[in-house]
Motif scaffolding. Structure first.
Motif, PDB file in Angstrom:
ATOM      1  N   ILE A 274       0.836  -1.196   0.000  1.00  0.00           N
ATOM      2  CA  ILE A 274       0.000   0.000   0.000  1.00  0.00           C
ATOM      3  C   ILE A 274       0.875   1.252   0.000  1.00  0.00           C
ATOM      4  O   ILE A 274       0.666   2.186  -0.772  1.00  0.00           O
ATOM      5  N   LEU A 275       1.876   1.252   0.882  1.00  0.00           N
ATOM      6  CA  LEU A 275       2.772   2.415   0.995  1.00  0.00           C
ATOM      7  C   LEU A 275       3.549   2.645  -0.301  1.00  0.00           C
ATOM      8  O   LEU A 275       3.736   3.780  -0.728  1.00  0.00           O
ATOM      9  N   GLU A 276       3.987   1.532  -0.915  1.00  0.00           N
ATOM     10  CA  GLU A 276       4.742   1.660  -2.176  1.00  0.00           C
ATOM     11  C   GLU A 276       3.905   2.381  -3.236  1.00  0.00           C
ATOM     12  O   GLU A 276       4.413   3.215  -3.971  1.00  0.00           O
ATOM     13  N   LYS A 277       2.621   2.058  -3.287  1.00  0.00           N
ATOM     14  CA  LYS A 277       1.725   2.702  -4.259  1.00  0.00           C
ATOM     15  C   LYS A 277       1.700   4.212  -4.066  1.00  0.00           C
ATOM     16  O   LYS A 277       1.713   4.980  -5.022  1.00  0.00           O
ATOM     17  N   PHE A 278       1.662   4.635  -2.802  1.00  0.00           N
ATOM     18  CA  PHE A 278       1.579   6.072  -2.511  1.00  0.00           C
ATOM     19  C   PHE A 278       2.892   6.798  -2.782  1.00  0.00           C
ATOM     20  O   PHE A 278       2.900   7.988  -3.044  1.00  0.00           O
ATOM     21  N   LEU A 279       3.994   6.076  -2.693  1.00  0.00           N
ATOM     22  CA  LEU A 279       5.299   6.719  -2.823  1.00  0.00           C
ATOM     23  C   LEU A 279       5.840   6.676  -4.254  1.00  0.00           C
ATOM     24  O   LEU A 279       6.816   7.331  -4.558  1.00  0.00           O
ATOM     25  N   LYS A 280       5.226   5.875  -5.101  1.00  0.00           N
ATOM     26  CA  LYS A 280       5.730   5.766  -6.473  1.00  0.00           C
ATOM     27  C   LYS A 280       5.257   6.902  -7.348  1.00  0.00           C
ATOM     28  O   LYS A 280       4.212   7.469  -7.101  1.00  0.00           O
TER      29      LYS A 280
END
Length: 129
Positions: free
Chosen positions: A123-129
């Motif tokens: 989930i976090l990766e999606k927001f940071l990409k």
């Protein structure tokens, strides 16, 4: 089965970093979260927990999803919110004394640290990409 309700905050800053906290006796990091108290809405809980665990005042931008799971015989329901910080941190003021560190983590950081909740990484990766 007993139930536990909580809220969790995904807070991303202008440098594309996510706000995370580390508990005592642990090397694992997690997003700020905690249990909803009597009479509190999930939103109010989210705002209070972020303030206690990181010192930041926040505003809720979006309600994301509800994570349902079972932990140690409890039915756990956690409300996830996308939030935005306002101003600077007043310092950690955790009444439970379980949070020892708070910090901003980049995409590279989150791919290299230990996670308390590994399912949050995606989930976090999606927001940071």
């Amino acid at each position: 089965m007993k139930e536990w309700f909580g809220s969790a905050a995904i807070c991303i800053n202008e440098n594309k970093e996510v706000l995370m906290v580390k508990g005592s006796n642990s090397e694992s990091w997690a997003i700020p979260s905690g249990g909803i108290e009597q009479g509190e809405t999930p939103e109010e809980c989210c705002i209070r927990e972020v303030k206690e665990e990181t010192g930041y005042d926040i505003v809720i931008e979006d309600s994301l999803f509800i994570k349902e799971t079972e932990i140690k015989g409890y039915k756990v329901k956690t409300y996830y919110f996308k939030v935005k910080k306002t101003g600077e941190s007043a310092g950690i003021n955790d009444p439970d004394n379980i949070i020892v560190d708070a910090g901003w983590k980049s995409l590279r950081d989150i791919q290299n640290i230990q996670h308390a909740y590994l399912e949050d990484l995606e989930i976090l990766e999606k927001f940071l990409k």
